[in-house]
Design an enzyme around this catalytic site. Structure first.
Site, PDB file in Angstrom:
ATOM      1  N   ASP A  78      23.413  15.907  25.033  1.00 50.09           N
ATOM      2  CA  ASP A  78      22.091  16.274  24.514  1.00 50.09           C
ATOM      3  C   ASP A  78      20.963  15.685  25.346  1.00 50.09           C
ATOM      4  O   ASP A  78      19.905  16.291  25.493  1.00 50.09           O
ATOM      5  CB  ASP A  78      21.958  15.814  23.062  1.00 50.09           C
ATOM      6  CG  ASP A  78      22.530  16.834  22.088  1.00 50.09           C
ATOM      7  OD1 ASP A  78      23.391  17.622  22.507  1.00 50.09           O
ATOM      8  OD2 ASP A  78      22.116  16.839  20.916  1.00 50.09           O
ATOM      9  N   CYS A 119      30.270  12.476  21.635  1.00 51.95           N
ATOM     10  CA  CYS A 119      28.846  12.814  21.567  1.00 51.95           C
ATOM     11  C   CYS A 119      28.510  13.815  20.468  1.00 51.95           C
ATOM     12  O   CYS A 119      29.362  14.267  19.728  1.00 51.95           O
ATOM     13  CB  CYS A 119      28.365  13.276  22.933  1.00 51.95           C
ATOM     14  SG  CYS A 119      28.266  11.886  24.097  1.00 51.95           S
ATOM     15  N   ASP A 120      27.233  14.186  20.439  1.00 49.34           N
ATOM     16  CA  ASP A 120      26.572  14.759  19.264  1.00 49.34           C
ATOM     17  C   ASP A 120      27.293  15.928  18.598  1.00 49.34           C
ATOM     18  O   ASP A 120      27.514  15.928  17.394  1.00 49.34           O
ATOM     19  CB  ASP A 120      25.161  15.210  19.645  1.00 49.34           C
ATOM     20  CG  ASP A 120      24.302  14.048  20.103  1.00 49.34           C
ATOM     21  OD1 ASP A 120      24.845  13.115  20.704  1.00 49.34           O
ATOM     22  OD2 ASP A 120      23.090  14.084  19.871  1.00 49.34           O
ATOM     23  N   LYS A 121      27.624  16.965  19.349  1.00 45.98           N
ATOM     24  CA  LYS A 121      28.215  18.158  18.727  1.00 45.98           C
ATOM     25  C   LYS A 121      29.728  18.198  18.877  1.00 45.98           C
ATOM     26  O   LYS A 121      30.399  18.978  18.208  1.00 45.98           O
ATOM     27  CB  LYS A 121      27.621  19.434  19.356  1.00 45.98           C
ATOM     28  CG  LYS A 121      26.109  19.467  19.388  1.00 45.98           C
ATOM     29  CD  LYS A 121      25.484  19.164  18.039  1.00 45.98           C
ATOM     30  CE  LYS A 121      23.986  18.959  18.129  1.00 45.98           C
ATOM     31  NZ  LYS A 121      23.554  17.867  18.988  1.00 45.98           N
ATOM     32  N   CYS A 191      24.878   6.754  23.562  1.00 52.50           N
ATOM     33  CA  CYS A 191      23.642   5.981  23.698  1.00 52.50           C
ATOM     34  C   CYS A 191      23.547   4.878  22.642  1.00 52.50           C
ATOM     35  O   CYS A 191      24.055   5.012  21.534  1.00 52.50           O
ATOM     36  CB  CYS A 191      22.441   6.918  23.630  1.00 52.50           C
ATOM     37  SG  CYS A 191      22.454   8.143  24.956  1.00 52.50           S
ATOM     38  N   GLU A 440      16.472  20.374  19.662  1.00 56.69           N
ATOM     39  CA  GLU A 440      15.893  19.090  19.292  1.00 56.69           C
ATOM     40  C   GLU A 440      14.567  18.908  20.018  1.00 56.69           C
ATOM     41  O   GLU A 440      14.360  19.459  21.096  1.00 56.69           O
ATOM     42  CB  GLU A 440      16.837  17.944  19.662  1.00 56.69           C
ATOM     43  CG  GLU A 440      18.093  17.908  18.817  1.00 56.69           C
ATOM     44  CD  GLU A 440      19.021  16.768  19.167  1.00 56.69           C
ATOM     45  OE1 GLU A 440      19.938  16.501  18.384  1.00 56.69           O
ATOM     46  OE2 GLU A 440      18.825  16.147  20.239  1.00 56.69           O
ATOM     47  N   SER A 466      15.932  14.830  17.444  1.00 52.26           N
ATOM     48  CA  SER A 466      17.002  13.980  17.946  1.00 52.26           C
ATOM     49  C   SER A 466      17.179  12.775  17.046  1.00 52.26           C
ATOM     50  O   SER A 466      16.241  12.311  16.399  1.00 52.26           O
ATOM     51  CB  SER A 466      16.654  13.514  19.361  1.00 52.26           C
ATOM     52  OG  SER A 466      17.449  12.420  19.745  1.00 52.26           O
TER      53      SER A 466
END
Length: 549
Positions: A78, A119-121, A191, A440, A466
């Site tokens: 992202d 990570c995010d997705k 992160c 985002e 985000s």
């Protein structure tokens, strides 16, 4: 075993021949076949080390008597996709990840799977696949990266995004920005703060789908490698005992995950993802559930970006197990987990090692949780705000709308100093269909924060924010503009009222004026090719989790 269909009988001689070509022996062919689903990618910092972790997982599987087979699925960072057209592809990738895993697992009839993600997705996509396939599964999240150090303070990627605004304000110079850029992300991992990746790692553990301690064990540590090997050992136990995701991912476990999310003040994206995972199990996880739990769950952790602590601090305080120990009175302790034990059994003997990082329920940061669902004339079906990143002074906000039909328009206006103190910035046509892709908005939020305007303006969008966002930022406004929601009818100068106490989001114009505008509104034409075109036609509203229908 599920894989027997590939292995048993004279008619499967061709299949066994192909298996032998892979180097399998007669004894190997008799063993359970375990998929190691890896999302290793060389352009994703959170995934660059997953090739190494996969070897530890496979060692555990072999030691426990299984045969591991590794295959890959996609991963999008992202941070890399932020602030340009690439972000349109991030949320839609979640469905591709789930679908790709389904295709391979069902085609090759695996007996179980270990899902390597970070990570995010990618993490929610893998959990969706686990729920859909319902074969023994365990998740290994790759762990956070360590914070960087800049001028004696800990920094991360959010610091760099915000530094762009500080440069514009004259608070730092280009040399400072260059030095910060080089130091903020010192190595592999997700992160360093409680952004979407680490939020989802914590919630995966809270759901019972990863081993205790997995979420906060940092990417490059021996502890992370040991947990990867233990997960490989554990999947064999799950296969033998027939423990499948539907026995773990129950309504109780989702309520546990939401409780952890609210107590942490995690990323608002987690709402979309938990709904999508629950949908695979035909569980109704409406916004009402989040709203109901938010009334009784206090926020007891304050992590970056809204607070001062990082994932290192949460790990040293005891991680998710310690947090859940404190939350025990609010949790379903009889929920089953991948350990083969209940949550309550897992929490026996767990202690909290830092009471500043994990506060007592009797002395919370906020009496009410870090995520709030808003409704009102601007968001009849709901909107979401991460109050963990909002100053206590901003419980109520009223201002005049400045309307933009894309993120790019709003960023351009910011560069021209057209956004002023007291404005309510409306960014629309960025929803699941209208984007398409529900982007985002970290570029504008971080720049505003860096310019010292984070508490002086409000941002409202039918897109997303985000997990690194802080400030009065309201996303997931439903219905979205592309579907004719009230956000599509807002005009420059309209008064907008935000009330976090009453959980209201309203446009303060006469009802007859709203009716008049609705009659005049026309849906904009969008010609979108390829996957995004198909996604736009099939995706549901944000309040349903932006799932494909």
């Amino acid at each position: 075993m599920r894989s027997d269909i590939l292995k048993l009988g004279a008619e499967r001689a061709p299949h066994r021949s192909l298996l032998r070509s892979l180097g399998l022996t007669n004894e190997d062919i008799k063993k359970p076949f375990i998929a190691v689903v890896n999302s290793y990618a060389e352009m994703v910092p959170g995934h660059i080390h997953l090739r190494d972790l996969a070897e530890y997982v496979k060692a555990g599987i072999r030691e426990a008597g299984g045969v591991p087979f590794e295959f890959n699925t996609i991963a999008i960072c992202d941070g890399m996709a932020m602030g340009h057209e690439g972000m349109r592809y991030s949320l839609p990738s979640r469905e591709v990840i789930a679908d790709s895993i389904e295709l391979v697992i069902n085609a090759h009839r695996f007996d179980g799977m270990v899902l390597l993600t970070n990570c995010d997705k990618i993490t929610p996509g893998m959990l969706m696949a686990a729920a859909r396939l319902d074969i023994p599964s365990i998740v290994v999240t790759g762990g956070p990266m360590y914070s960087g150090m800049f001028k004696g303070r800990r920094v991360g990627i959010a610091s760099v995004f915000e530094a762009v605004g500080k440069l514009r304000r004259g608070e730092i110079d280009e040399q400072d920005l260059s030095e910060l850029e080089a130091l903020a992300c010192p190595g592999p991992g997700s992160c360093n703060g409680l952004f979407t990746a680490n939020t989802m790692a914590c919630l995966t553990e809270a759901l019972g789908m990863s081993l205790p301690g997995t979420a906060t064990a940092h990417a490059t540590t021996s502890r992370k490698r040991a947990l990867a090997k233990l997960s490989g050992l554990k999947i064999m136990e799950l296969v033998k005992k027939g423990i499948i995701p539907s026995k773990i991912l129950t309504y109780k476990s989702f309520e546990n995950a939401i409780t952890v999310d609210l107590a942490l003040g995690g990323s608002t994206n987690s709402i979309l993802h938990l709904q999508a995972i629950a949908n695979e199990l035909n569980l109704d996880l409406s916004l009402y559930v989040f709203d109901r739990l938010s009334e009784k769950v206090p926020q007891i952790c304050s992590l970056v970006p809204g607070g001062t602590y990082t994932m290192e601090d949460l790990e040293r305080a005891g991680g998710v197990p310690a947090l859940m120990k404190e939350l025990s009175p609010l949790l379903h302790l009889d929920a089953l987990t991948v350990t083969g034990k209940t949550l309550g059994e897992n929490l026996e003997g767990i202690s909290i090692r830092n009471r500043e990082v994990i506060r007592p329920l009797s002395n919370p940061i906020r009496i009410r949780s870090g995520i709030v669902i808003l409704r009102g004339s601007l968001a009849p079906n709901g909107a979401v705000i991460k109050t963990a990143g909002v100053s206590e002074k901003l419980k109520r906000f009223k201002g005049r709308a400045k309307v933009f039909n894309s993120e790019e328009e709003s960023v351009l206006a910011l560069k021209k100093n057209l956004i002023e103190e007291g404005d309510v910035v409306i960014i629309r046509y960025e929803g699941p269909k209208g984007g398409p892709g529900m982007r985002e908005m970290l570029t504008i939020t971080a720049t505003l924060a860096g310019m010292g305007m984070g508490e002086k303006v409000a941002l409202i969008t039918d897109g997303r924010f985000s997990g690194a966002t802080r400030g009065l930022c309201i996303g997931h406004v439903s219905p979205e503009a592309f579907e004719g929601g009230p956000i599509s009818l807002v005009r420059n100068g309209d008064e907008i009222a935000i009330d976090l106490v009453k959980k209201r989001l309203d446009i303060l114009i006469p009802k007859d004026e709203l009716v008049k505008r609705r009659k005049e509104w026309k849906k904009p034409e969008k010609r979108v090719k390829g996957y995004l075109g198909r996604y736009m036609r099939m995706v549901s509203s944000a309040y349903k989790g932006a799932i494909l229908e």
